[in-house]
Design a protein around this motif. Sequence first.
Motif, PDB file in Angstrom:
ATOM      1  N   ALA A  44       0.834  -1.208   0.000  1.00 57.42           N
ATOM      2  CA  ALA A  44       0.000   0.000   0.000  1.00 57.42           C
ATOM      3  C   ALA A  44       0.867   1.256   0.000  1.00 57.42           C
ATOM      4  N   ALA A  45       1.977   1.231   0.735  1.00 62.04           N
ATOM      5  CA  ALA A  45       2.879   2.385   0.767  1.00 62.04           C
ATOM      6  C   ALA A  45       3.508   2.620  -0.592  1.00 62.04           C
ATOM      7  N   VAL A  46       3.918   1.563  -1.266  1.00 59.00           N
ATOM      8  CA  VAL A  46       4.508   1.706  -2.599  1.00 59.00           C
ATOM      9  C   VAL A  46       3.470   2.248  -3.576  1.00 59.00           C
ATOM     10  N   VAL A  47       2.261   1.731  -3.490  1.00 58.21           N
ATOM     11  CA  VAL A  47       1.193   2.234  -4.368  1.00 58.21           C
ATOM     12  C   VAL A  47       0.942   3.718  -4.076  1.00 58.21           C
ATOM     13  N   ALA A  48       0.973   4.084  -2.797  1.00 58.39           N
ATOM     14  CA  ALA A  48       0.697   5.472  -2.411  1.00 58.39           C
ATOM     15  C   ALA A  48       1.790   6.433  -2.872  1.00 58.39           C
ATOM     16  N   VAL A  49       3.061   6.022  -2.792  1.00 57.39           N
ATOM     17  CA  VAL A  49       4.149   6.940  -3.148  1.00 57.39           C
ATOM     18  C   VAL A  49       4.453   6.945  -4.630  1.00 57.39           C
ATOM     19  N   GLY A  50       4.066   5.913  -5.340  1.00 51.65           N
ATOM     20  CA  GLY A  50       4.315   5.872  -6.773  1.00 51.65           C
ATOM     21  C   GLY A  50       5.430   4.901  -7.113  1.00 51.65           C
TER      22      GLY A  50
END
Length: 185
Positions: A44-50
Amino acid sequence: MFGSHAATALALVDSYGALAVFVVFALEGALVGKVLPARTLFVAAVVAVGVEAVAVLPVFAAAVIGATVGQSAIFAAVRRFDVDPTSLPLVPVGDGGLDGAGRWFDRWGLPAVAASNAVPGTRGWLAVPTANASSVSAPRFAAASLVGSAAYVGALAAIGVAVALGFGGALGLLGAEALATLAAL
């Protein structure tokens, strides 16, 4: 069920950034149970930061360092204070798991620590038998833990990037109007 975990993970990342990833991975490394599934939070963090490497690198570093700090804390607690983490109800490792981990360490040594950290489900289990039954120093244990955690988190980062690109591709198919509606939410 996955939806609520993903929503909670995104809210934590939105509010606390890489610090949330660090804390959850440190808790996972310390074998104190799953406050929130670390894999879900990381993806989710990777998806959120790009998908840019510059944006993913702090999240990657927070996860690897967090897991290493947590495992090193367990290693030190067992070695210095004779703590038995398996006696705690929060620790999901039984005696059978520790016996198997101990045999694996006896056979392969520190590479077993790195390998076990790269495999979901066995991450961190070798901290206890390594501290109990070996003369491995804390820095050498931490280095092996770091190598395995980096491999594990690297695989998670690849999954996160794939998910992010998949969302981007799917959103691109929706068109500009749908994107503006989603952005307004």
